[in-house]
Design a protein around this motif. Structure first.
Motif, PDB file in Angstrom:
ATOM      1  N   GLU A  16       0.745  -1.188   0.028  1.00 31.18           N
ATOM      2  CA  GLU A  16       0.080   0.172   0.012  1.00 31.18           C
ATOM      3  C   GLU A  16       1.081   1.289  -0.030  1.00 31.18           C
ATOM      4  OE1 GLU A  16      -3.218  -0.158  -0.462  1.00 31.18           O
ATOM      5  OE2 GLU A  16      -2.765  -2.355  -0.531  1.00 31.18           O
ATOM      6  N   GLN A  50       2.001   1.685  -5.256  1.00 30.40           N
ATOM      7  CA  GLN A  50       0.771   2.120  -5.778  1.00 30.40           C
ATOM      8  C   GLN A  50       0.724   3.038  -7.100  1.00 30.40           C
ATOM      9  OE1 GLN A  50      -2.551   1.179  -4.813  1.00 30.40           O
ATOM     10  NE2 GLN A  50      -1.171  -0.362  -3.363  1.00 30.40           N
ATOM     11  N   LYS A  66      -0.393   1.617 -11.088  1.00 27.60           N
ATOM     12  CA  LYS A  66      -1.332   2.187 -11.917  1.00 27.60           C
ATOM     13  C   LYS A  66      -0.914   2.253 -13.232  1.00 27.60           C
ATOM     14  CE  LYS A  66      -2.791   5.398  -8.335  1.00 27.60           C
ATOM     15  NZ  LYS A  66      -3.082   6.660  -7.729  1.00 27.60           N
TER      16      LYS A  66
END
Length: 292
Positions: free
Chosen positions: A107, A112, A116
């Protein structure tokens, strides 16, 4: 070509190393070559960016990383791709980056931001590594946007089996094996069987270390038929013994040369073992007729 920067080197050098590597990759791409760039690790690069940002007194973002972290990571991975050159030939750059989050926390910002923009993710699992399950890639958290050569419907069925097996394993940790029904226990064993004989490999064996596309498809279809076969197993002990024997036979089979005499013999051994307990819905992998 190796671009190497250690943690003891100046922060500016550590930040620029990634750009140096991808620029060299593009140089060879423009020569019409297909280039593989491995960046290990982009987390260290992001940490260098954070240090540079701090010294420049920029407004920090999450966990003190610069606010432009996502755009920098995206612009790096977007330099990968296939291009048509002026002479109508093609060149390409493929980027594989590793992220090493502190404490395995997926996280955190670097992970992260990377998720994406990339087209595939292989999540390494400490739990699988400790259990000596190699490669230690967790199939439940890994994914790919690219279409593979395995039938998509069968692939989804395999994921469903693994997910269901994992759920039952977690439940068994709470209520124990005794509180699990025979049907659920067999589902759990099927997931463990699939994991052991298809998702794991022996890198020290010349045959099992790398598998051709044709063999992968053939074996996956065979395993898929076993996963969705109803077995006439009287109790949990019987079920455990059956799947342990099946795993042993498959692992031996995986180390035999494709379509050799030994390969065919191993396949018949497996079919005979499955035939002992299978209902009529099990299909012979070659003839596609009921094996009973």
């Amino acid at each position: 070509v190796i671009i190497c920067n250690t943690s003891s080197m100046p922060v500016a050098a550590r930040e620029s190393s990634v750009y140096t590597a991808v620029t060299l990759a593009e140089y060879y791409r423009q020569m019409g070559l297909n280039v593989l760039l491995l960046a290990d690790s982009t987390s260290r690069w992001a940490q260098a960016m954070r240090e540079m940002s701090g010294r420049l007194e920029e407004i920090p973002g999450e966990e003190a990383f610069p606010a432009y972290l996502e755009s920098r990571i995206a612009s790096f991975y977007e330099r990968a791709g296939l291009v048509r050159l002026h002479d109508n030939s093609f060149g390409s750059v493929t980027i594989g980056g590793t992220v090493s989050p502190a404490g395995g926390n997926f996280e955190e910002p670097v992970t992260q931001a990377t998720l994406k923009v990339v087209g595939a993710f292989h999540g390494l699992s400490r739990q699988r590594s400790d259990a000596r399950r190699y490669p230690a890639i967790d199939p439940l958290i890994s994914w790919s946007k690219y279409k593979g050569f395995i039938d998509e419907e069968k692939e989804n069925s395999g994921h469903t089996t693994l997910r269901r097996s994992s759920e039952i394993a977690q439940m068994m940790k709470v209520i124990g094996e005794e509180g699990t029904s025979l049907k659920d226990y067999i589902e759990y064993l099927k997931g463990e069987f699939f994991d052991s004989v298809y998702l794991q490999q022996n890198a020290f064996d010349e045959v099992d270390e790398a598998t051709s596309k044709e063999r992968q498809v053939y074996i996956f279809d065979f395993i898929h038929d076993i996963l969705f076969t109803d077995f006439k197993l009287e109790d949990k002990e019987n079920a455990l013994r059956f799947f342990q024997k099946l795993v042993q036979l498959f692992r031996t089979w995986n180390c035999r040369l494709w379509k050799s005499k030994e390969f065919n013999q191993g396949e018949e051994e497996i079919i005979n073992k499955v035939r002992e307990f299978a209902d009529n819905n099990f299909m012979h992998p070659r003839t596609r007729e009921p094996a009973n």
